[in-house]
Design a protein around this motif. Sequence first.
Motif, short mmCIF file in Angstrom:
data_model
loop_
_atom_site.label_atom_id
_atom_site.label_comp_id
_atom_site.label_asym_id
_atom_site.label_seq_id
_atom_site.Cartn_x
_atom_site.Cartn_y
_atom_site.Cartn_z
N VAL A 156 0.81 -1.22 0.00
CA VAL A 156 0.00 0.00 0.00
C VAL A 156 0.85 1.27 0.00
N LEU A 157 1.80 1.37 0.92
CA LEU A 157 2.58 2.62 1.04
C LEU A 157 3.38 2.98 -0.21
N PRO A 158 4.01 2.02 -0.91
CA PRO A 158 4.70 2.43 -2.13
C PRO A 158 3.77 3.08 -3.17
N GLN A 159 2.54 2.61 -3.22
CA GLN A 159 1.58 3.22 -4.15
C GLN A 159 1.06 4.56 -3.61
N ALA A 160 0.83 4.60 -2.30
CA ALA A 160 0.28 5.82 -1.69
C ALA A 160 1.28 6.96 -1.74
N ILE A 161 2.56 6.65 -1.61
CA ILE A 161 3.58 7.71 -1.61
C ILE A 161 3.57 8.46 -2.93
N ARG A 162 3.35 7.75 -4.04
CA ARG A 162 3.26 8.43 -5.33
C ARG A 162 2.10 9.41 -5.37
N VAL A 163 1.04 9.08 -4.67
CA VAL A 163 -0.15 9.93 -4.65
C VAL A 163 0.05 11.14 -3.75
N VAL A 164 0.76 10.97 -2.63
CA VAL A 164 0.84 12.04 -1.63
C VAL A 164 1.98 13.02 -1.85
N ILE A 165 2.94 12.71 -2.70
CA ILE A 165 4.08 13.63 -2.88
C ILE A 165 3.65 15.00 -3.39
N PRO A 166 2.81 15.12 -4.43
CA PRO A 166 2.43 16.47 -4.87
C PRO A 166 1.72 17.31 -3.80
N PRO A 167 0.71 16.78 -3.08
CA PRO A 167 0.10 17.64 -2.06
C PRO A 167 1.04 17.96 -0.90
N LEU A 168 1.93 17.05 -0.54
CA LEU A 168 2.88 17.36 0.52
C LEU A 168 3.83 18.47 0.10
N THR A 169 4.29 18.41 -1.14
CA THR A 169 5.17 19.46 -1.64
C THR A 169 4.43 20.80 -1.66
N SER A 170 3.18 20.76 -2.07
CA SER A 170 2.36 21.98 -2.09
C SER A 170 2.20 22.54 -0.68
N ASN A 171 1.99 21.67 0.30
CA ASN A 171 1.88 22.13 1.69
C ASN A 171 3.18 22.75 2.17
N CYS A 172 4.32 22.19 1.76
CA CYS A 172 5.61 22.78 2.14
C CYS A 172 5.77 24.18 1.56
N VAL A 173 5.33 24.36 0.32
CA VAL A 173 5.37 25.68 -0.30
C VAL A 173 4.50 26.66 0.50
N SER A 174 3.32 26.21 0.89
CA SER A 174 2.42 27.07 1.66
C SER A 174 3.02 27.45 3.00
N VAL A 175 3.63 26.50 3.68
CA VAL A 175 4.24 26.80 4.98
C VAL A 175 5.38 27.79 4.81
N PHE A 176 6.17 27.61 3.75
CA PHE A 176 7.27 28.55 3.50
C PHE A 176 6.72 29.96 3.29
N LYS A 177 5.64 30.07 2.54
CA LYS A 177 5.05 31.40 2.32
C LYS A 177 4.43 31.94 3.60
N ASP A 178 3.88 31.05 4.44
CA ASP A 178 3.23 31.50 5.66
C ASP A 178 4.22 31.95 6.73
N THR A 179 5.51 31.69 6.53
CA THR A 179 6.47 32.15 7.53
C THR A 179 6.46 33.67 7.63
N ALA A 180 5.95 34.35 6.60
CA ALA A 180 5.83 35.80 6.69
C ALA A 180 4.87 36.19 7.82
N LEU A 181 3.95 35.29 8.17
CA LEU A 181 3.03 35.57 9.28
C LEU A 181 3.75 35.54 10.63
N ALA A 182 4.90 34.89 10.67
CA ALA A 182 5.63 34.79 11.93
C ALA A 182 6.09 36.15 12.43
N SER A 183 6.20 37.12 11.53
CA SER A 183 6.61 38.45 11.97
C SER A 183 5.58 39.07 12.91
N VAL A 184 4.35 38.59 12.85
CA VAL A 184 3.31 39.08 13.76
C VAL A 184 3.65 38.69 15.19
#
Length: 131
Positions: free
Chosen positions: A48-76
Amino acid sequence: SAVTAFAIIMSAYSAEVFRSGIESIPKGQFEAAQALGLPFMLTLRKVVLPQAIRVVIPPLTSNCVSVFKDTALASVVAMPDLLKQATDAQALMANPTPLIGAAIIYLAFLWPLVRLVGYLEARGKARSGAH
């Protein structure tokens, strides 16, 4: 506190992404592994996991991009970040160059990640369409 908040948010998003990735695997995969007599944990690890990892890589990468952009909120929360420093420098010197520099740095970090997400999603669609 900002790092803790980002860690909690990212872990919640990641858990949801992995859950949906595992649920996206057809039930027949579990049934086939069970028919072969594989234990549940071995089924997860080898089937299961080898197949699932192929599915989850794009959304995980997208979440990492969002977190990187959200670090600007840390200045608050009084944690100096790139955008806050650039804004302070721009206000001090009355020159937009620091803001342009910060934008270029954000672009340099995020553009490759965004391109990677697009590539992984296209590759995933092509792979799922081929079967």
